[in-house]
Motif scaffolding. Sequence first.
Motif, PDB file in Angstrom:
ATOM      1  N   SER A  46      20.162 -93.007 144.992  1.00  0.00           N
ATOM      2  CA  SER A  46      20.672 -94.567 144.675  1.00  0.00           C
ATOM      3  C   SER A  46      21.824 -95.026 144.861  1.00  0.00           C
ATOM      4  O   SER A  46      21.725 -96.184 145.026  1.00  0.00           O
ATOM      5  CB  SER A  46      20.281 -94.326 142.563  1.00  0.00           C
ATOM      6  OG  SER A  46      20.401 -95.676 142.471  1.00  0.00           O
ATOM      7  N   ALA A  47      23.409 -94.150 144.750  1.00  0.00           N
ATOM      8  CA  ALA A  47      24.370 -94.598 145.110  1.00  0.00           C
ATOM      9  C   ALA A  47      23.781 -95.173 146.202  1.00  0.00           C
ATOM     10  O   ALA A  47      24.706 -96.343 147.406  1.00  0.00           O
ATOM     11  CB  ALA A  47      24.763 -93.573 145.077  1.00  0.00           C
ATOM     12  N   LEU A  48      23.260 -94.510 146.937  1.00  0.00           N
ATOM     13  CA  LEU A  48      23.687 -95.052 148.954  1.00  0.00           C
ATOM     14  C   LEU A  48      23.037 -96.002 148.802  1.00  0.00           C
ATOM     15  O   LEU A  48      22.965 -96.602 149.964  1.00  0.00           O
ATOM     16  CB  LEU A  48      22.871 -93.329 149.434  1.00  0.00           C
ATOM     17  CG  LEU A  48      23.793 -91.878 149.886  1.00  0.00           C
ATOM     18  CD1 LEU A  48      23.503 -91.424 150.488  1.00  0.00           C
ATOM     19  CD2 LEU A  48      25.167 -92.755 150.343  1.00  0.00           C
ATOM     20  N   VAL A  49      21.791 -96.104 147.862  1.00  0.00           N
ATOM     21  CA  VAL A  49      20.581 -97.399 148.602  1.00  0.00           C
ATOM     22  C   VAL A  49      21.702 -98.854 148.026  1.00  0.00           C
ATOM     23  O   VAL A  49      21.886 -99.954 148.701  1.00  0.00           O
ATOM     24  CB  VAL A  49      19.482 -97.584 147.213  1.00  0.00           C
ATOM     25  CG1 VAL A  49      18.703 -98.627 147.263  1.00  0.00           C
ATOM     26  CG2 VAL A  49      18.471 -96.181 147.654  1.00  0.00           C
ATOM     27  N   HIS A  50      22.798 -98.502 147.098  1.00  0.00           N
ATOM     28  CA  HIS A  50      23.620 -99.447 146.802  1.00  0.00           C
ATOM     29  C   HIS A  50      24.505 -99.764 147.291  1.00  0.00           C
ATOM     30  O   HIS A  50      24.605-100.994 148.168  1.00  0.00           O
ATOM     31  CB  HIS A  50      23.833 -99.180 145.233  1.00  0.00           C
ATOM     32  CG  HIS A  50      22.740 -99.570 144.002  1.00  0.00           C
ATOM     33  ND1 HIS A  50      22.061-100.885 143.875  1.00  0.00           N
ATOM     34  CD2 HIS A  50      22.070 -99.044 143.012  1.00  0.00           C
ATOM     35  CE1 HIS A  50      21.027-100.843 142.838  1.00  0.00           C
ATOM     36  NE2 HIS A  50      20.684 -98.911 142.738  1.00  0.00           N
ATOM     37  N   VAL A  51      25.069 -98.718 147.575  1.00  0.00           N
ATOM     38  CA  VAL A  51      26.193 -99.325 149.166  1.00  0.00           C
ATOM     39  C   VAL A  51      25.746 -99.703 150.185  1.00  0.00           C
ATOM     40  O   VAL A  51      26.101-100.685 150.879  1.00  0.00           O
ATOM     41  CB  VAL A  51      26.185 -97.967 149.474  1.00  0.00           C
ATOM     42  CG1 VAL A  51      27.427 -97.715 151.400  1.00  0.00           C
ATOM     43  CG2 VAL A  51      27.157 -97.123 148.201  1.00  0.00           C
ATOM     44  N   MET A  81      26.570 -90.881 138.557  1.00  0.00           N
ATOM     45  CA  MET A  81      27.478 -91.245 139.783  1.00  0.00           C
ATOM     46  C   MET A  81      28.048 -92.497 139.916  1.00  0.00           C
ATOM     47  O   MET A  81      27.052 -93.516 139.421  1.00  0.00           O
ATOM     48  CB  MET A  81      26.280 -90.820 141.608  1.00  0.00           C
ATOM     49  CG  MET A  81      27.338 -91.577 142.362  1.00  0.00           C
ATOM     50  SD  MET A  81      28.307 -90.498 143.484  1.00  0.00           S
ATOM     51  CE  MET A  81      27.753 -88.926 143.182  1.00  0.00           C
ATOM     52  N   TRP A  82      29.086 -93.040 139.741  1.00  0.00           N
ATOM     53  CA  TRP A  82      29.521 -94.175 139.948  1.00  0.00           C
ATOM     54  C   TRP A  82      30.003 -95.101 141.068  1.00  0.00           C
ATOM     55  O   TRP A  82      30.710 -94.086 142.105  1.00  0.00           O
ATOM     56  CB  TRP A  82      30.592 -94.074 138.567  1.00  0.00           C
ATOM     57  CG  TRP A  82      30.647 -94.397 137.300  1.00  0.00           C
ATOM     58  CD1 TRP A  82      30.215 -92.605 136.394  1.00  0.00           C
ATOM     59  CD2 TRP A  82      30.511 -95.008 136.284  1.00  0.00           C
ATOM     60  NE1 TRP A  82      29.797 -92.981 135.331  1.00  0.00           N
ATOM     61  CE2 TRP A  82      30.011 -94.395 135.325  1.00  0.00           C
ATOM     62  CE3 TRP A  82      29.960 -96.968 136.635  1.00  0.00           C
ATOM     63  CZ2 TRP A  82      29.368 -95.570 134.214  1.00  0.00           C
ATOM     64  CZ3 TRP A  82      29.931 -96.834 134.875  1.00  0.00           C
ATOM     65  CH2 TRP A  82      29.457 -96.311 134.329  1.00  0.00           C
ATOM     66  N   ARG A 120      29.180 -99.437 139.045  1.00  0.00           N
ATOM     67  CA  ARG A 120      27.701 -99.788 138.578  1.00  0.00           C
ATOM     68  C   ARG A 120      27.599 -98.073 138.011  1.00  0.00           C
ATOM     69  O   ARG A 120      27.969 -97.372 139.220  1.00  0.00           O
ATOM     70  CB  ARG A 120      26.792-100.521 139.863  1.00  0.00           C
ATOM     71  CG  ARG A 120      25.542-100.536 139.546  1.00  0.00           C
ATOM     72  CD  ARG A 120      24.900-100.107 140.673  1.00  0.00           C
ATOM     73  NE  ARG A 120      23.345-100.590 140.056  1.00  0.00           N
ATOM     74  CZ  ARG A 120      22.416-100.304 139.525  1.00  0.00           C
ATOM     75  NH1 ARG A 120      22.491 -98.859 139.739  1.00  0.00           N
ATOM     76  NH2 ARG A 120      21.008-100.982 139.397  1.00  0.00           N
ATOM     77  N   HIS A 121      26.772 -97.950 137.910  1.00  0.00           N
ATOM     78  CA  HIS A 121      26.574 -96.580 137.283  1.00  0.00           C
ATOM     79  C   HIS A 121      25.163 -96.516 138.220  1.00  0.00           C
ATOM     80  O   HIS A 121      24.072 -97.327 138.436  1.00  0.00           O
ATOM     81  CB  HIS A 121      26.446 -96.017 136.021  1.00  0.00           C
ATOM     82  CG  HIS A 121      25.587 -94.850 135.980  1.00  0.00           C
ATOM     83  ND1 HIS A 121      24.592 -93.999 135.723  1.00  0.00           N
ATOM     84  CD2 HIS A 121      26.335 -93.586 135.477  1.00  0.00           C
ATOM     85  CE1 HIS A 121      25.040 -92.927 135.827  1.00  0.00           C
ATOM     86  NE2 HIS A 121      25.778 -92.461 135.750  1.00  0.00           N
ATOM     87  N   CYS A 122      25.229 -95.195 138.519  1.00  0.00           N
ATOM     88  CA  CYS A 122      23.754 -94.627 139.411  1.00  0.00           C
ATOM     89  C   CYS A 122      23.075 -93.029 139.063  1.00  0.00           C
ATOM     90  O   CYS A 122      23.986 -92.642 139.085  1.00  0.00           O
ATOM     91  CB  CYS A 122      24.096 -95.100 141.378  1.00  0.00           C
ATOM     92  SG  CYS A 122      24.552 -96.797 141.963  1.00  0.00           S
ATOM     93  N   ALA A 123      22.139 -93.033 138.881  1.00  0.00           N
ATOM     94  CA  ALA A 123      21.487 -91.883 138.598  1.00  0.00           C
ATOM     95  C   ALA A 123      22.001 -90.887 139.448  1.00  0.00           C
ATOM     96  O   ALA A 123      22.116 -89.288 138.691  1.00  0.00           O
ATOM     97  CB  ALA A 123      19.984 -92.247 137.996  1.00  0.00           C
ATOM     98  N   SER A 124      21.623 -90.864 140.787  1.00  0.00           N
ATOM     99  CA  SER A 124      21.727 -90.018 141.842  1.00  0.00           C
ATOM    100  C   SER A 124      22.239 -90.473 143.337  1.00  0.00           C
ATOM    101  O   SER A 124      22.405 -91.512 142.796  1.00  0.00           O
ATOM    102  CB  SER A 124      20.394 -89.283 142.227  1.00  0.00           C
ATOM    103  OG  SER A 124      20.311 -90.541 142.623  1.00  0.00           O
ATOM    104  N   GLN A 175      32.929 -93.738 145.924  1.00  0.00           N
ATOM    105  CA  GLN A 175      31.296 -93.393 145.269  1.00  0.00           C
ATOM    106  C   GLN A 175      32.356 -91.718 144.204  1.00  0.00           C
ATOM    107  O   GLN A 175      33.141 -91.531 144.529  1.00  0.00           O
ATOM    108  CB  GLN A 175      30.831 -91.760 146.027  1.00  0.00           C
ATOM    109  CG  GLN A 175      29.797 -93.044 146.317  1.00  0.00           C
ATOM    110  CD  GLN A 175      29.001 -91.903 147.220  1.00  0.00           C
ATOM    111  OE1 GLN A 175      29.098 -90.674 146.776  1.00  0.00           O
ATOM    112  NE2 GLN A 175      28.378 -93.255 148.757  1.00  0.00           N
ATOM    113  N   VAL A 176      32.567 -92.181 142.861  1.00  0.00           N
ATOM    114  CA  VAL A 176      33.116 -91.192 141.783  1.00  0.00           C
ATOM    115  C   VAL A 176      32.095 -90.368 141.144  1.00  0.00           C
ATOM    116  O   VAL A 176      31.141 -90.733 140.538  1.00  0.00           O
ATOM    117  CB  VAL A 176      33.566 -92.345 141.298  1.00  0.00           C
ATOM    118  CG1 VAL A 176      34.841 -91.756 139.121  1.00  0.00           C
ATOM    119  CG2 VAL A 176      34.562 -92.625 141.387  1.00  0.00           C
TER     120      VAL A 176
END
Length: 99
Positions: free
Chosen positions: A49-54, A1-2, A42-46, A71-72
């Motif tokens: 993880s992406a939602l945490v960074h958002v 996930m990016w 930013r690359h996110c492993a899941s 998110q991509v």
Amino acid sequence: MWLFVFFDLPTTSKEEKRTAQQFRKKLQRDGFTMMQYSVYTRHCASLQSALVHVKRVKSFIPNRGHVSIIQVTDRQYADIYNFWGIKSSPLASAPKQLE
């Protein structure tokens, strides 16, 4: 996930410039890298993880300006076409010959 963060922040006053610079620095501290001047990735492993960074980015978005987050998936990211123009630089002058 990016994750992609796109932003257009006002920079007409000293305070606005400082706010925009602080926003960029916070993105970098959170692991984002600059793709273009106002586009960070930013690359996110899941997805979790992406939602945490958002959520983290949302916590430091400036009051003025426009910020978008998308998110991509890795598969979608792999289909990006990137083009760079040829950088032109002045030719170095030829060395003078010894006589």
